[in-house]
Structures are given as C-alpha cells and as structure tokens.
Design a protein around this motif. Structure first.
Motif, short mmCIF file in Angstrom:
data_model
loop_
_atom_site.label_atom_id
_atom_site.label_comp_id
_atom_site.label_asym_id
_atom_site.label_seq_id
_atom_site.Cartn_x
_atom_site.Cartn_y
_atom_site.Cartn_z
N PRO A 193 0.83 -1.21 0.00
CA PRO A 193 0.00 0.00 0.00
C PRO A 193 0.87 1.26 0.00
O PRO A 193 1.99 1.27 0.51
CB PRO A 193 -0.81 -0.12 1.30
N ARG A 195 2.25 4.81 1.05
CA ARG A 195 2.35 5.59 2.28
C ARG A 195 1.94 7.03 1.98
O ARG A 195 2.56 7.68 1.14
CB ARG A 195 3.78 5.57 2.84
N GLN A 266 -6.74 -4.02 6.14
CA GLN A 266 -6.90 -2.85 7.01
C GLN A 266 -5.63 -2.61 7.82
O GLN A 266 -5.20 -1.47 8.01
CB GLN A 266 -8.08 -3.06 7.96
N ARG A 269 -2.95 -1.03 5.72
CA ARG A 269 -3.16 0.41 5.56
C ARG A 269 -2.76 1.16 6.83
O ARG A 269 -2.17 2.24 6.77
CB ARG A 269 -4.63 0.69 5.20
N THR A 272 0.82 2.08 7.10
CA THR A 272 1.28 3.25 6.32
C THR A 272 0.96 4.56 7.03
O THR A 272 1.46 5.61 6.61
CB THR A 272 0.63 3.27 4.92
N GLU A 273 0.14 4.52 8.08
CA GLU A 273 -0.30 5.74 8.76
C GLU A 273 0.42 5.97 10.08
O GLU A 273 0.02 6.82 10.88
CB GLU A 273 -1.82 5.66 8.99
N CYS A 297 5.39 -2.77 4.31
CA CYS A 297 4.55 -1.59 4.10
C CYS A 297 5.29 -0.29 4.45
O CYS A 297 4.67 0.78 4.54
CB CYS A 297 3.29 -1.70 4.95
#
Length: 373
Positions: A193, A195, A266, A269, A272-273, A297
């Motif tokens: 995914p 970033r 999920q 993702r 990446t946060e 990731c």
C-alpha cells in the motif's frame, strides 16, 4: 492456474489447527495463507475448530470440526484428543493424502492427526506457542516430546526455535530439524500500500498490532511509555483483550487509540499511517510475521531483542529495551530527531521483508513433503 500454485503442487497434505476459525494470531494467518484460498500454495485438506461466532466467513478450502472440550491437561485432554481423532478420521479419505502437516508439536490436533492417519509421513511445524505452553504445562511437554519423536521432519522458522526445542526435548534427533523461514504474501512485497505524505510533526505515531497476552510484553510497554513525551499510541488487538488492558492504560496515564482487531488489508493500511511498530515481546517469537508485514509496508520496527525477533530483524529494525523507560525514551527520541533515520529504516525494512516471500516457504515445505512421500 496460478504459476506459484503450479510450481509448488505436491502431495496433498492433511493439516489441522485446533483453534476456532477466526482466532487471532500469526500462526492462524500463516495457516490460512498456506493452505486455503481458491489456489492454495500448499494443496491440503485443512481443518480448524468450529468458530465461537457462527457468522464468521470461512476462506475457501477450510473445513471445520465440531469438537468441544478443548483443554490442556488431565483426563479431559485425552478425551478431547480422542474426539478430534474421530472427527478427522470421518472427514479424511486416507487414500487421498500424501503427507501430514502437523501444526504445533503440542496441543490436541497433532496427536489426533497422527492417530487418525497413522501410516502417513509427518512434517511438524513449530510455531512458538507450543514451546511456551510445553514449558508451562507438564502434559503439553509430554505431547511435544512424543510428537517430536513421531515426526519424520520438524520445521522451525528460526535457529532460535531449534535451540529452544532442543532444550525441551534434548533426546530429539536434531537431524530431523529443517530450517524453513515463514513468509509473508508475495503480493504485499510486490504491490505494498502507498504511504500517504505526512506533514512534519513533533509527535511520533507508534502502533502495537497483535494479541495482548502476557508474553507479548504490552504491560512493560505501557509503563515505560507513561514517562515518554511526544508519542501517540495506537493499538490493533482483539476487543476483549483491549478492554482488559484499559485499566492499566488509565493508571499509567497513557492515551491509546483503539483501532479494532483489523483484517489484514486494514492492518496493512494502518502500517502506512504510523511512524513505527512496537514489538515488546518478553520471551520469544517464532518469526515475527507482523514485523515483516510492517516492514513490507514501509513501517520501521522497534523490538525487544528476544530469540526469533533478533534473528528475523537484526539491524533492519531498532532493538530497544521496553522494560526501561529511559532506554526506550532515548531510542524514540533518536527516531524523532535524527535526520533521515526513519527513511533509512524504511529502506532497510523493505529489503529485509523481501527476503521472506511466502511462495518460498511453500516451495520448501512441498519439496520436503516430496522427499518423504
């Protein structure tokens, strides 16, 4: 046909994980990654226990056994193994099976599968919780030693797991042991995914992802973070376990954002946060798959250098001591203030994760099965 599935096609395996479908944990994810789906990497008759919540959606290729009484010790454990053996014997046609893949050396599924299909070659896969529980429960130590004797080959993902196993079963013929690292989905390595861009911030966003059981070290993490400024903690864990942790978070004055128990996409993702994954495990990790998925990731990893993690991550992550607030604060401050450090760790993480594609795990297991079948 999927080229990976075609390449790794080998003898049909029979395998069983005696946990309810939907249970959390890296062993469960690895099991589902290898043996289920429309085109499984390892063709198998794969079984778990009926789920505690019947609404749980099953992956293709996973069958459920309706067997109650899961336990660890005493006469009830013997009855549980006998019921599992009977259910497996009813469900499996021995003529179709080429090899047994025994998940864990301890617990009930391994002795049950051996007794249900006594004449098939046996590959045992050591996951970590079997070693931890064998240390804590005498009956499980006996199961581990008997299963190790009965296996034709024993697969460990790290050298540390082999060392630990040999301490528990010193009479084991070490020539049976094969080192096959676990892996993460190939598509996560080739198409991770994205970033999102992040504005400069003085706060470091930390993520804990996994079960909140004692050996995962979250209590030490929370106590140490209570003295560390400028951090934001997120936790992705089973809901009941997070609620059980809430009083400790409150006493320590640590505010944690609860993300839920996330499905894999999920979780990827969420990686990446954040700025770093924290892994404060206290004893050992079989492999640390969640750390490798985080690295794939682009998420740097801070870890307690316990057996397994030290081998898997080495210098691609940051080894720290979650039990000592000053040491943790120093390493977190270095991540926050050292120019280019997080970027360098991201690049080291990508390179490290790339060493562990799941397709390589499947090929090695299949090759081993062909040698035994």
């Amino acid at each position: 046909m999927n080229p990976v599935a075609q390449h790794t096609a080998g003898p049909l395996a029979a395998t069983c994980l005696d946990l309810p479908a939907g249970s959390p944990g890296g062993s469960v994810e690895l099991f589902l990654d290898l043996y289920t789906g429309d085109q499984p990497l390892v063709p198998a008759r794969a079984f778990m226990l009926g789920p505690s919540t019947p609404r749980h959606r099953l992956p293709t290729g996973l069958d459920l056994l309706t067997v109650a009484g899961k336990c660890l010790e005493g006469p009830a454990f013997g009855r549980y193994v006998a019921a599992l053996r009977k259910a497996l014997a009813v469900a499996i046609d021995p003529a179709q099976i080429g090899v047994l893949h025994l998940q864990h050396l301890a617990f009930g599924a391994t002795p049950a599968l051996i007794r249900a299909l006594p004449s098939h070659p046996r590959i045992a896969l050591v996951h970590g919780t079997d070693l931890i529980f064998a240390e804590a429960h005498r009956d499980q130590l006996q199961v581990l030693r008997e299963s190790a004797r009965a296996a034709d080959a024993i697969v460990v993902p790290t050298g540390a797991m082999a060392d630990h196993l040999l301490k528990l079963a010193p009479q084991l013929d070490r020539r049976k042991i094969s080192h096959i690292p676990w892996g993460i989905p190939d598509h996560l390595l080739t198409d991770p995914p994205t970033r999102p861009a992040r504005a400069a911030s003085s706060h470091l966003r930390l993520l804990y992802a996994g079960r909140l059981t004692a050996e995962k070290g979250v209590e030490a993490l929370v106590k140490s973070l209570s003295r560390v400024p400028s951090i934001e903690l997120s936790i992705a864990a089973p809901r009941a376990q997070f609620h059980a942790l809430a009083p400790l978070l409150q006493r320590a004055g640590v505010k944690a954002r609860y993300l839920g128990w996330l499905r894999r996409p999920q979780l990827w993702r969420a990686f990446t946060e954040h700025d770093a994954l924290v892994m404060p495990s206290t004893t050992l990790e079989a492999m640390g798959l969640v750390a490798l998925e985080a690295q794939a990731c682009g998420l740097p990893v801070l870890y307690q250098p316990v057996p397994g993690l030290s081998e898997t991550l080495a210098a691609s992550g940051v080894a720290t001591d979650f039990r000592h607030s000053a040491a943790l604060a120093r390493d977190l401050d270095r991540l926050r203030t050292s120019s280019g450090l997080l970027s360098a760790l991201r690049q080291a993480g990508y390179a490290n994760a790339a060493r562990y594609p799941l397709s390589a795990t499947a090929r090695s297991l299949t090759d081993l099965g062909r040698q035994l079948a």
